[in-house]
Design an enzyme around this catalytic site. Sequence first.
Site, short mmCIF file in Angstrom:
data_model
loop_
_atom_site.label_atom_id
_atom_site.label_comp_id
_atom_site.label_asym_id
_atom_site.label_seq_id
_atom_site.Cartn_x
_atom_site.Cartn_y
_atom_site.Cartn_z
N ARG A 299 -7.87 23.13 -13.54
CA ARG A 299 -7.03 23.30 -12.37
C ARG A 299 -6.00 21.98 -12.16
NH1 ARG A 299 -11.69 21.72 -7.62
NH2 ARG A 299 -10.02 21.02 -6.40
N HIS B 84 -6.94 17.98 -6.28
CA HIS B 84 -7.36 17.44 -5.09
C HIS B 84 -6.10 16.93 -4.11
CE1 HIS B 84 -10.35 15.17 -2.55
NE2 HIS B 84 -10.86 16.42 -2.53
N CYS C 295 -14.71 28.34 0.62
CA CYS C 295 -14.00 27.35 1.02
C CYS C 295 -12.75 26.92 0.10
CB CYS C 295 -14.80 26.32 1.56
SG CYS C 295 -16.09 25.65 0.32
N GLU D 135 -19.80 26.96 -7.61
CA GLU D 135 -18.50 26.63 -8.44
C GLU D 135 -18.61 26.74 -9.93
OE1 GLU D 135 -16.65 23.15 -6.02
OE2 GLU D 135 -18.83 22.62 -6.42
N ASN E 231 -11.85 27.30 -5.93
CA ASN E 231 -10.95 26.14 -6.84
C ASN E 231 -11.51 25.83 -8.06
OD1 ASN E 231 -9.63 26.13 -4.75
ND2 ASN E 231 -10.15 24.05 -4.08
N ASP E 232 -12.82 25.53 -8.16
CA ASP E 232 -13.61 24.95 -9.50
C ASP E 232 -14.21 26.37 -9.99
OD1 ASP E 232 -13.55 22.38 -9.97
OD2 ASP E 232 -14.53 22.12 -7.95
N ARG F 47 -20.36 18.69 3.05
CA ARG F 47 -20.60 18.67 1.79
C ARG F 47 -21.03 17.05 1.28
NH1 ARG F 47 -16.26 20.39 -2.31
NH2 ARG F 47 -15.35 18.54 -1.84
N ARG G 199 -15.27 17.40 3.50
CA ARG G 199 -15.07 16.76 2.23
C ARG G 199 -15.49 15.42 2.51
NH1 ARG G 199 -10.64 20.77 0.85
NH2 ARG G 199 -11.18 21.61 -1.08
C1 PEP Z 1 -13.53 24.21 -4.47
O1 PEP Z 1 -13.93 23.59 -5.83
O2 PEP Z 1 -13.05 25.20 -4.12
C2 PEP Z 1 -13.91 23.07 -3.48
C3 PEP Z 1 -13.75 23.90 -2.39
O3 PEP Z 1 -14.10 22.17 -3.64
P1 PEP Z 1 -13.06 21.02 -4.02
O4 PEP Z 1 -11.60 21.44 -4.13
O5 PEP Z 1 -12.95 19.69 -3.32
O6 PEP Z 1 -13.35 20.46 -5.42
MG MG Z 2 -15.19 21.91 -6.07
#
Ligand code: PEP
Ligand code: MG
Length: 764
Positions: free
Chosen positions: A643, A367, A680, A609, A632-633, A510, A474
């Site tokens: 990650r 993050h 996203c 996710e 990402n998740d 979100r 976010r």
């Molecule tokens: C993701 O998981 O891709 C996402 C956009 O959320 P974050 O990176 O804030 O966990």
């Molecule tokens: Mg995420």
Amino acid sequence: MSNMQLETLRRIVQEINSSVCLHDSLDIMVNQVSEAMHVDVCSIYLFDERNQRYLLMATKGLNPEAVGNVALPLGEGLVGLVGQREEIVNLDNVSKHERFAYFPETGEEIYHSFLGVPVMYRRKVMGVMVVQNREAKDFSEAAESFLVTLCAQLSGVIAHAHAVGNIDVFRKPNLSSTYKTFQGSPGAGGIALGRAIILYPLADLAAIPDREADDISEELILLDQAIESVRGEISSLDEKMHDSLMSEERALFSVFLRMLDDNALPAEIKELIRDGHWAQGAVKKVIDRHVALFAQMEDDYLRERVADLKDLGRRILASLQEADSSHKELSSDSIIIGEEISTAALVELPVGKIAAIVTSEGAANSHMVIVARALGIPTVVGVTELPINTLDDVELIVDAYQGRVFVNPPRRLRQRYKDIQKEEEQIAKDLKQYETKDAITPDGVTVRLFVNTGLMIDVVRGVQRGAKGVGLYRSEIPFMLRERFPGEEEQRAIYRQQLSHFANKPVVMRTLDIGADKDLPYFEIKEENSALGWRGIRFTLDHPEIFSSQIRAMLKASIGLNNLHILLPMVTSISEVEEALYLLERDWIAVQEEEEVKITKPKIGIMVEVPSVLLQIDEFAELVDFFSVGSNDLIQYLLAVDRNNPRVSSVYSHFHPSVLRTLQRLVVECHKYNKPISICGEMAGDPLSAVLLMAMGFNTLSMSSSNILRVRKAICNVSMSDAQTLLEQVLKMNNPLIVKSWLEYYFKTHGLGDMVKSARIVNV
Ligand code: PEP
Ligand code: MG
């Protein structure tokens, strides 16, 4: 000795003689010896004449942290015995020996056999070399003669280092003049040249960096003041506790005060300061030394005093740090380095003054990196070998495209990187023309590009760079900037800003997504397996009061703007969405009644996710209005790869065939149920993957403001038909690296070479 052993010996000796610094020689020696002799441990202790002790200087097998910290007073322990007798000690089980001294910080307890050989030079003991094995079996004669021969060579090297006299062999090597390179993972792209500033947690003895004192007398004064203030603190504690503690229980305070007597701890600390250490570093070293001594004591009571000693050390440190503001002084070329930097710690810094960030922990999709990327700060993470504590104020180059860090770079390299910085500025200038263009492919297909926001700067840059909406706000970021959960009205004002800057455009907000690597400074969630733990919607459904205050604030903020969309993070099951929808409906009715206005009902979506969602799209589609992929998740859970973990960062790839195939199927599935799907995660902001996503049919790509122009340029230059051909080709490939190279090749051969990060590789 066999021919093979002789050959190994010759090689080791050659390597030692060609190494320029004593510390390197010792490291080479312990590594080579442990390999050649197949032993579990090889260590070298050198005799420190001034302090009359043997100091651990290098080890393979024991805890590397013990190097420079574990010392045996002359004549103590088995090492002392080897030195005292000036002869070999070969034992099958050390614990039976009366001279065995145990240092918990070395991790030595599991090694039974011990072979110690004195390192002699002109009849003087320079040090002791030790090999150890787990197995309780003494070493062979061949092993003895091997070590004796090596020690004879080593003694010359040590004598030379002493004789040269310009180095203090007992200090850790000073990196301030040595050119070194370190590899980590690229986080947020970019290049920076500047000086390192260590960001370390305060009042943490272990985190204190090695630093030379700028002004020894000033450091001595600071120490005196700190000691005085801690004495005062302890005396008043003693007084305060007078009625509540018995006199024996208060005895600790008088022990503390005795330790703070001028000729006790302060005398030792001052000696180190006079040797050139800064006061905080000297406190750390002296406390570490005493902790090591206490820890070996047989008496349980005394051994338990270690915690008190550390407490005393922390108090002195805290007092010194109160008087010191150097850790906060940033200039525009400051490169922030640290083990791990949280998002909250990052946003508290004057971000405009940070040239780059380098951390030894973390990975590219953590993050903190996402926020650094939004702020346009070049970032390298997972530089596991980085000797952070020795880099204070040292000159660095950070190449965040390649994930490399150059320490004390030579002049030519500096020049090369300054040239690249100029090229970068040129690229940024060229990209400016895309601020006002629409993202339309050469064959006429329009792609919706949205921005991810959190900080106000994202909004400003997003608007400036022509984002058609916010694809992911976010909401945890404003929560991180505060010292407590923000109230409803406070939140309303923040959300209103976001919504009004994008009036007439969709804004996807979100709900709070904390947990895992997104900690709030005032609400720490400590969990063994936090990525699979209490995060996202799991947390907010357990705290409906926090969820509702957020929803109410969002609804109020949207009055008259009607552009609010709400997105639920980390959804795993239908029941979570049902519960959230119930709360949303309840709040929507209540807020309208309270405000006496009609509020347009926001569209509700979920993040994709967690892989479970992939298999229930039909059922989720009955409940929600849209889907948004948090790649990402999703990648983290699909590939079972953390990650944030630098050790497995090579496994984490958005070009992994199963990621690409999953996304392709997901788009088809969502469209089958007439639901729009956006993405996203960070892969939407990589021009290489963005063209694939566009070909898959994603309705919207949402990304960091720092990537919008690059992605728009790619879209304006890659036709949909080419993108579809590329997608078809890569979907047949089974290796993420080949997928990436294939796309890079296309970009390079279609005038988009500057979009490909590796095009800027500097070979050094
Ligand atoms: C993701 O998981 O891709 C996402 C956009 O959320 P974050 O990176 O804030 O966990
Ligand atoms: Mg995420």
